[in-house]
Design an enzyme around this catalytic site. Sequence first.
Site, PDB file in Angstrom:
ATOM      1  N   HIS A   1      -9.341   7.144  -1.908  1.00  0.00           N
ATOM      2  CA  HIS A   1      -9.430   6.463  -0.608  1.00  0.00           C
ATOM      3  C   HIS A   1     -10.530   5.398  -0.606  1.00  0.00           C
ATOM      4  O   HIS A   1     -11.062   5.037   0.446  1.00  0.00           O
ATOM      5  CB  HIS A   1      -9.651   7.465   0.543  1.00  0.00           C
ATOM      6  CG  HIS A   1      -8.500   8.392   0.752  1.00  0.00           C
ATOM      7  ND1 HIS A   1      -8.646   9.762   0.789  1.00  0.00           N
ATOM      8  CD2 HIS A   1      -7.182   8.152   0.924  1.00  0.00           C
ATOM      9  CE1 HIS A   1      -7.454  10.329   0.961  1.00  0.00           C
ATOM     10  NE2 HIS A   1      -6.549   9.361   1.041  1.00  0.00           N
TER      11      HIS A   1
ATOM     12  N   GLU B   1      -7.126  -1.062   4.761  1.00  0.00           N
ATOM     13  CA  GLU B   1      -7.068  -1.136   3.296  1.00  0.00           C
ATOM     14  C   GLU B   1      -6.400  -2.429   2.850  1.00  0.00           C
ATOM     15  O   GLU B   1      -6.776  -3.025   1.836  1.00  0.00           O
ATOM     16  CB  GLU B   1      -6.265   0.056   2.748  1.00  0.00           C
ATOM     17  CG  GLU B   1      -6.937   1.413   2.940  1.00  0.00           C
ATOM     18  CD  GLU B   1      -5.962   2.580   2.838  1.00  0.00           C
ATOM     19  OE1 GLU B   1      -4.894   2.529   3.493  1.00  0.00           O
ATOM     20  OE2 GLU B   1      -6.267   3.550   2.136  1.00  0.00           O
TER      21      GLU B   1
ATOM     22  N   ARG C   1      -2.297  -1.699  -3.689  1.00  0.00           N
ATOM     23  CA  ARG C   1      -3.202  -0.548  -3.739  1.00  0.00           C
ATOM     24  C   ARG C   1      -2.685   0.356  -4.852  1.00  0.00           C
ATOM     25  O   ARG C   1      -1.534   0.816  -4.803  1.00  0.00           O
ATOM     26  CB  ARG C   1      -3.181   0.214  -2.415  1.00  0.00           C
ATOM     27  CG  ARG C   1      -3.944   1.532  -2.493  1.00  0.00           C
ATOM     28  CD  ARG C   1      -3.755   2.370  -1.248  1.00  0.00           C
ATOM     29  NE  ARG C   1      -4.472   3.632  -1.345  1.00  0.00           N
ATOM     30  CZ  ARG C   1      -4.025   4.780  -0.855  1.00  0.00           C
ATOM     31  NH1 ARG C   1      -2.860   4.837  -0.221  1.00  0.00           N
ATOM     32  NH2 ARG C   1      -4.737   5.868  -0.977  1.00  0.00           N
TER      33      ARG C   1
ATOM     34  N   ASN D   1       0.864  -1.189   0.000  1.00  0.00           N
ATOM     35  CA  ASN D   1       0.000   0.000   0.000  1.00  0.00           C
ATOM     36  C   ASN D   1       0.896   1.233   0.000  1.00  0.00           C
ATOM     37  O   ASN D   1       1.431   1.628   1.035  1.00  0.00           O
ATOM     38  CB  ASN D   1      -0.900  -0.047   1.249  1.00  0.00           C
ATOM     39  CG  ASN D   1      -1.728   1.228   1.421  1.00  0.00           C
ATOM     40  OD1 ASN D   1      -1.589   2.190   0.672  1.00  0.00           O
ATOM     41  ND2 ASN D   1      -2.589   1.217   2.433  1.00  0.00           N
TER      42      ASN D   1
ATOM     43  N   ARG E   1      -0.805  19.054   0.920  1.00  0.00           N
ATOM     44  CA  ARG E   1      -1.597  19.404  -0.265  1.00  0.00           C
ATOM     45  C   ARG E   1      -2.657  20.444   0.094  1.00  0.00           C
ATOM     46  O   ARG E   1      -3.195  20.431   1.196  1.00  0.00           O
ATOM     47  CB  ARG E   1      -2.288  18.155  -0.829  1.00  0.00           C
ATOM     48  CG  ARG E   1      -1.373  17.276  -1.629  1.00  0.00           C
ATOM     49  CD  ARG E   1      -2.055  15.957  -1.980  1.00  0.00           C
ATOM     50  NE  ARG E   1      -1.647  14.896  -1.094  1.00  0.00           N
ATOM     51  CZ  ARG E   1      -2.219  13.689  -1.032  1.00  0.00           C
ATOM     52  NH1 ARG E   1      -3.246  13.413  -1.821  1.00  0.00           N
ATOM     53  NH2 ARG E   1      -1.773  12.780  -0.196  1.00  0.00           N
TER      54      ARG E   1
END
Length: 401
Positions: free
Chosen positions: A184, A384, A96, A9, A244
């Site tokens: 996400h 995840e 991922r 991931n 960001r």
Amino acid sequence: MNDLILVLNCGSSSIKFALFDAAAQPLPRTPLWNGKVDGITGPRPTFGETGVAPSPVALDAAQPYHAALAHIRERVRARLGSRADMQYRIAAVAHRVVHGGAKYSAPVRIDAAVLADLKAYIPLAPLHQPFALEAIESLLASRPDLPQVACFDTAFHHTLPDVEKMLPLPWSAWERGLRRYGFHGLSYAYMAVALAERHGDAARGRAIVAHLGSGASLCGMRGLESVSTTMGFSALDGLMMGTRCGALDPGAVLYLMEIEKLTLEQVGHVLYHESGLLGISGTSSDPRDLLAVEGGDERARAALALYVRRIVRECGALAAALGGLDMLAFTAGIGEHNADIRARVCAGLAFLGVELDAAANAAHAPVISTPGSRVRVAVEPTNEEWIVARNAACIAGLAAG
Ligand SMILES: Nc1ncnc2c1ncn2[C@@H]1O[C@H](COP(=O)(O)OP(=O)(O)O)[C@@H](O)[C@H]1O
Ligand SMILES: CC(=O)OP(=O)(O)O
Ligand SMILES: [Mg+2]
């Protein structure tokens, strides 16, 4: 011989990995072994793994992601080598991959043609896509026999209605494929499973999931499906993040380029790496650091205020899109661990009927709202890696490959 699925991931500030027993039915949520390189681009990268607390790791500053991947590969090799008695082998590697574009709305077995498609999405997710693809490409070259599967962050959002996908640009942009995708999604897919199990009907109603990590977004769900989300065409949109900017007046970008004469590359660097909490505070992208100094640091205070304001505003927008709110769930690094940020967000959402139980919040309890709160507020650790492993295991013939 026991077959393992190795999950990778690649996040913006971390690379996580996990090994799952492919034969176990159902697939356990806790991997046999996992770990991560954290703080990859920051001043203090660390490596931690099952049973071993994170400790500093030296990464080549010129190519920190590449170095982090090499470190993980080395650790996996050493670990499997030391367990010869266990007769484990990696039967598949599942990744991922942040961007699947319009073409990939389900997990896919990777070959050269798929890899070429995914490379075309690098400009849409420059902080993530290149590193996942680097791992895929080097494995395709060294172990072409090893099945690899890509699972996409964008896939969960295929249920978004067109009105959420469309950008208010000339119609031809929509026809060319410029649209909001949402990200996400692997985390939201896990939350849909975990929240329904723990909270039943409250989760199946009008829910907002706040994925607050290094990257951050919100997903408005109804019936456990995505109906609205804050990240759009790229992983720059929506909430303010560690480095960001989040949603930004495009006029500001034009101004930076036309009047302040920043090049395209410089603007990209500012928006992805020098904005958000780090940009405003000038000191850190991690809310923990800023909370520790905000009493005497005006810029830390301003950064935290804007960070929280953006979450509250976007929650209001999603609640409007959902037609009300039954549940708010926090997840990812900040959502799971930072009680202070959760408390500030919940205070801003009192108008929706959110009432926080301060003691439960401080204890990171699964339910942090009061019994009388009109909105149930939850904290749920995301997973995840398990979603990725489960998707990979479902792809026919994988375990035998
Ligand atoms: N124990 C903790 N306490 C408070 N904050 C934490 C903790 N662990 C992680 N975080 C926060 O989580 C952020 C990283 O979240 P994460 O979901 O792991 O990000 P990513 O997947 O994007 O790399 C860090 O910036 C940090 O602020
Ligand atoms: C899409 C995205 O921003 O991911 P992350 O939070 O892992 O950086
Ligand atoms: Mg992440």
